[in-house]
Every structure is written in C-alpha cells, then in structure tokens.
Design a protein around this motif. Sequence first.
Motif, PDB file in Angstrom:
ATOM      1  N   PRO A 116       0.804  -1.222   0.000  1.00 23.38           N
ATOM      2  CA  PRO A 116       0.000   0.000   0.000  1.00 23.38           C
ATOM      3  C   PRO A 116       0.837   1.272   0.000  1.00 23.38           C
ATOM      4  O   PRO A 116       1.916   1.329   0.586  1.00 23.38           O
ATOM      5  CB  PRO A 116      -0.829  -0.125   1.280  1.00 23.38           C
ATOM      6  CG  PRO A 116      -0.091  -1.093   2.138  1.00 23.38           C
ATOM      7  CD  PRO A 116       0.597  -2.036   1.215  1.00 23.38           C
TER       8      PRO A 116
ATOM      9  N   CYS B  79      -2.310  15.318  -1.725  1.00 20.03           N
ATOM     10  CA  CYS B  79      -2.410  14.766  -3.081  1.00 20.03           C
ATOM     11  C   CYS B  79      -3.011  15.724  -4.094  1.00 20.03           C
ATOM     12  O   CYS B  79      -3.010  15.442  -5.297  1.00 20.03           O
ATOM     13  CB  CYS B  79      -3.210  13.471  -3.062  1.00 20.03           C
ATOM     14  SG  CYS B  79      -4.937  13.657  -2.521  1.00 20.03           S
TER      15      CYS B  79
ATOM     16  N   ASP C 180      -2.218   0.086  -5.173  1.00 23.34           N
ATOM     17  CA  ASP C 180      -3.050   0.252  -3.982  1.00 23.34           C
ATOM     18  C   ASP C 180      -2.631   1.558  -3.317  1.00 23.34           C
ATOM     19  O   ASP C 180      -1.696   1.595  -2.519  1.00 23.34           O
ATOM     20  CB  ASP C 180      -2.838  -0.944  -3.044  1.00 23.34           C
ATOM     21  CG  ASP C 180      -3.602  -0.809  -1.731  1.00 23.34           C
ATOM     22  OD1 ASP C 180      -4.450   0.097  -1.626  1.00 23.34           O
ATOM     23  OD2 ASP C 180      -3.332  -1.610  -0.809  1.00 23.34           O
TER      24      ASP C 180
ATOM     25  N   LEU D 178       0.647   5.722   0.206  1.00 20.35           N
ATOM     26  CA  LEU D 178      -0.112   6.893   0.636  1.00 20.35           C
ATOM     27  C   LEU D 178       0.507   8.143   0.030  1.00 20.35           C
ATOM     28  O   LEU D 178       1.728   8.322   0.068  1.00 20.35           O
ATOM     29  CB  LEU D 178      -0.106   7.011   2.165  1.00 20.35           C
ATOM     30  CG  LEU D 178      -0.791   8.254   2.745  1.00 20.35           C
ATOM     31  CD1 LEU D 178      -2.291   8.239   2.470  1.00 20.35           C
ATOM     32  CD2 LEU D 178      -0.524   8.364   4.252  1.00 20.35           C
TER      33      LEU D 178
ATOM     34  N   ASP E  42      -3.799   5.382  -1.447  1.00 22.71           N
ATOM     35  CA  ASP E  42      -4.734   6.283  -0.783  1.00 22.71           C
ATOM     36  C   ASP E  42      -4.148   7.689  -0.845  1.00 22.71           C
ATOM     37  O   ASP E  42      -2.953   7.874  -1.104  1.00 22.71           O
ATOM     38  CB  ASP E  42      -4.927   5.901   0.687  1.00 22.71           C
ATOM     39  CG  ASP E  42      -5.463   4.498   0.876  1.00 22.71           C
ATOM     40  OD1 ASP E  42      -6.086   3.960  -0.068  1.00 22.71           O
ATOM     41  OD2 ASP E  42      -5.255   3.930   1.970  1.00 22.71           O
TER      42      ASP E  42
ATOM     43  N   LEU F 178      -3.322   4.940  -9.561  1.00 27.47           N
ATOM     44  CA  LEU F 178      -4.515   4.133  -9.309  1.00 27.47           C
ATOM     45  C   LEU F 178      -4.966   3.449 -10.593  1.00 27.47           C
ATOM     46  O   LEU F 178      -5.357   2.274 -10.581  1.00 27.47           O
ATOM     47  CB  LEU F 178      -5.626   5.022  -8.753  1.00 27.47           C
ATOM     48  CG  LEU F 178      -6.921   4.332  -8.328  1.00 27.47           C
ATOM     49  CD1 LEU F 178      -6.664   3.324  -7.211  1.00 27.47           C
ATOM     50  CD2 LEU F 178      -7.955   5.364  -7.875  1.00 27.47           C
TER      51      LEU F 178
ATOM     52  N   PRO G 176     -11.222   6.446  -6.029  1.00 26.28           N
ATOM     53  CA  PRO G 176     -10.056   6.709  -5.168  1.00 26.28           C
ATOM     54  C   PRO G 176     -10.415   6.740  -3.699  1.00 26.28           C
ATOM     55  O   PRO G 176     -11.470   7.236  -3.305  1.00 26.28           O
ATOM     56  CB  PRO G 176      -9.573   8.079  -5.644  1.00 26.28           C
ATOM     57  CG  PRO G 176     -10.791   8.720  -6.233  1.00 26.28           C
ATOM     58  CD  PRO G 176     -11.577   7.608  -6.850  1.00 26.28           C
ATOM     59  N   SER G 177      -9.529   6.199  -2.883  1.00 26.19           N
ATOM     60  CA  SER G 177      -9.673   6.272  -1.428  1.00 26.19           C
ATOM     61  C   SER G 177      -8.986   7.552  -0.965  1.00 26.19           C
ATOM     62  O   SER G 177      -7.762   7.588  -0.812  1.00 26.19           O
ATOM     63  CB  SER G 177      -9.026   5.047  -0.771  1.00 26.19           C
ATOM     64  OG  SER G 177      -8.973   5.191   0.627  1.00 26.19           O
ATOM     65  N   ILE G 178      -9.760   8.604  -0.782  1.00 26.79           N
ATOM     66  CA  ILE G 178      -9.200   9.906  -0.419  1.00 26.79           C
ATOM     67  C   ILE G 178     -10.030  10.524   0.701  1.00 26.79           C
ATOM     68  O   ILE G 178     -11.199  10.188   0.887  1.00 26.79           O
ATOM     69  CB  ILE G 178      -9.164  10.872  -1.626  1.00 26.79           C
ATOM     70  CG1 ILE G 178     -10.565  11.028  -2.238  1.00 26.79           C
ATOM     71  CG2 ILE G 178      -8.161  10.402  -2.663  1.00 26.79           C
ATOM     72  CD1 ILE G 178     -10.648  12.069  -3.338  1.00 26.79           C
ATOM     73  N   TRP G 179      -9.406  11.439   1.449  1.00 22.08           N
ATOM     74  CA  TRP G 179     -10.122  12.134   2.505  1.00 22.08           C
ATOM     75  C   TRP G 179      -9.487  13.501   2.742  1.00 22.08           C
ATOM     76  O   TRP G 179      -8.375  13.765   2.297  1.00 22.08           O
ATOM     77  CB  TRP G 179     -10.137  11.320   3.800  1.00 22.08           C
ATOM     78  CG  TRP G 179      -8.782  11.055   4.401  1.00 22.08           C
ATOM     79  CD1 TRP G 179      -8.122  11.821   5.313  1.00 22.08           C
ATOM     80  CD2 TRP G 179      -7.926   9.933   4.131  1.00 22.08           C
ATOM     81  NE1 TRP G 179      -6.911  11.255   5.633  1.00 22.08           N
ATOM     82  CE2 TRP G 179      -6.763  10.094   4.935  1.00 22.08           C
ATOM     83  CE3 TRP G 179      -8.031   8.816   3.299  1.00 22.08           C
ATOM     84  CZ2 TRP G 179      -5.714   9.175   4.910  1.00 22.08           C
ATOM     85  CZ3 TRP G 179      -6.985   7.903   3.280  1.00 22.08           C
ATOM     86  CH2 TRP G 179      -5.848   8.083   4.088  1.00 22.08           C
TER      87      TRP G 179
ATOM     88  N   TYR H 173       1.596   1.736   5.587  1.00 22.33           N
ATOM     89  CA  TYR H 173       1.964   1.792   4.174  1.00 22.33           C
ATOM     90  C   TYR H 173       3.425   1.396   3.973  1.00 22.33           C
ATOM     91  O   TYR H 173       4.261   1.554   4.863  1.00 22.33           O
ATOM     92  CB  TYR H 173       1.724   3.202   3.636  1.00 22.33           C
ATOM     93  CG  TYR H 173       0.280   3.641   3.741  1.00 22.33           C
ATOM     94  CD1 TYR H 173      -0.619   3.391   2.711  1.00 22.33           C
ATOM     95  CD2 TYR H 173      -0.183   4.285   4.893  1.00 22.33           C
ATOM     96  CE1 TYR H 173      -1.949   3.775   2.814  1.00 22.33           C
ATOM     97  CE2 TYR H 173      -1.522   4.674   5.002  1.00 22.33           C
ATOM     98  CZ  TYR H 173      -2.393   4.409   3.957  1.00 22.33           C
ATOM     99  OH  TYR H 173      -3.713   4.789   4.073  1.00 22.33           O
TER     100      TYR H 173
ATOM    101  N   ALA I 222      -4.728   7.164   9.754  1.00 19.42           N
ATOM    102  CA  ALA I 222      -5.231   6.180   8.795  1.00 19.42           C
ATOM    103  C   ALA I 222      -5.417   4.835   9.482  1.00 19.42           C
ATOM    104  O   ALA I 222      -4.786   4.541  10.500  1.00 19.42           O
ATOM    105  CB  ALA I 222      -4.265   6.049   7.622  1.00 19.42           C
TER     106      ALA I 222
END
Length: 245
Positions: A37, A43, A58, A39, A60, A53, A81-84, A97, A93
């Motif tokens: 993974p 971003c 993998d 990160l 985030d 992606l 996408p896995s974003i926040w 990673y 998180a």
Amino acid sequence: MNTYLNLCTEVYDLSKPKPPEDAYAFYHSYAIESNGPILEPMCGTGRFLLPLLQEGFDIDGFDASEHMLKALRAKSGDLKPSIWQGFAEDLRAAKKYNLIFIPCGSFGLITDLEVVKSALKKFYDHLNVGGILLFEGETLKSLPALGVWRGSSWHKEDGSFIIANYMANLDDDICVATQKYELVKDNRIVSTEVEEMKIRLYDDPEILIGILKEIGFKEIKLVKAFDRTRMPDKEDEVIIYECRK
C-alpha cells in the motif's frame, strides 16, 4: 484552509494537467518497488494519485483543500479513489503503508517547524518496517525574483478565462507569495480570490535530517531530482529526501 480555493484549484489543473514525465517516472519506480500500500499526503487534484490508481496500485491520498479534492473526484471517472480531507499532522489512517510520498514541493506548505516534526512523526508511525517516506524540500535556488508581480492567463472550455498574478517575498526561510485570481466572463471580472501562500525552504538539509533522525528513521538519503543514481548539489532547486523506517 485559506489557500487552494476554487480559482487557484482551477489554475492548478489548467496549468498542470499531467505530472511531469521525469517526476512521475521517479515516483513510479518507488511505487513498483514498494510491493504494498501507498499513501500520497497533500495529493491535490490527483496528478500523481489517479495515474497510479489507473495502473492498479493500492494507493490512498488526502489533502487539506476541499476544492482540490472536489476536482480530484470530478476527474476520477470510473475510478474510486480512497481519499479524505485532512492535515498531515492529524493523520490517523486505518492501515500502514510501504511507501508514503509527497511530490512537487508540497511538503514545504507545512511552515511551522513544530508542525513539520508532528507531520513527519505521523508519517513514520504509518509506515511499515522497511517502508520509505519520500518528499521534496525546495531550496533558496527555487525562489523567483522577489518583489516583482508576475502574471499569466488560463482559458477554460466555456470561453471564460482566469487571470493569475503573484508576487513573492522572503521572510527568513519562508517564501511568502501573494496571489490574486480573477475569473473573466464576457470581458468582465465576475469573481476574485486573493491568497497568501507560504512555503518553507530548506537550504540546509541538516535541519530536516536532524528531525528525521530524532523521529527514528534509520536510513536517510539525499537524492537529486529526479535521478536516483545521483546526489544533489548546491545549485539544485529541489532536494529529495528518501527516508527508510
């Protein structure tokens, strides 16, 4: 968050629709080797995250600007996408990673050294053993001419355009840029945004090396942008820090 607002985000995407080929190839090589993974803090609109992606990595990501993340989601198409939204120093998180990377000098947006330490500690805590933190630190060589207004314009598909003007000054090791964005439609300015962008510059790598060692990174390597086979020199605008847990 009082920077990277709507017009700034639009100019960001209009002026930088794709990642630079050399930078993308550089970070891509680390992504391949990570074998796990990834990160991407800070971003932005996904210039690096979305192509990675798309390739099946993998990955985030997170960013403090809701406008940048909104643009990222709008561009993601069928990708999910896995974003926040969040700040680096608040990272919590659910997983760890193998690679955490911050391209394009975005790391310098963290200007307070105590917050820098907190953010780097968060990255360390979110790495698996043997994982790598990779980020760019800009030097004083990256500064534009100080006290001089510069401008550009960026045209949109609907016929409108954005005028962008900025002026930079230096306060100790922090570049302070006043930026003004004006949206023009039918020869009239219909929207204006003014931001003050601050970026910490690291002319002496030992400042960051000391913090990274204190946090616990066992291997810290300075790399020339964007060439893994070479070390930086005193004329470089950017130094890349490769830090292994």
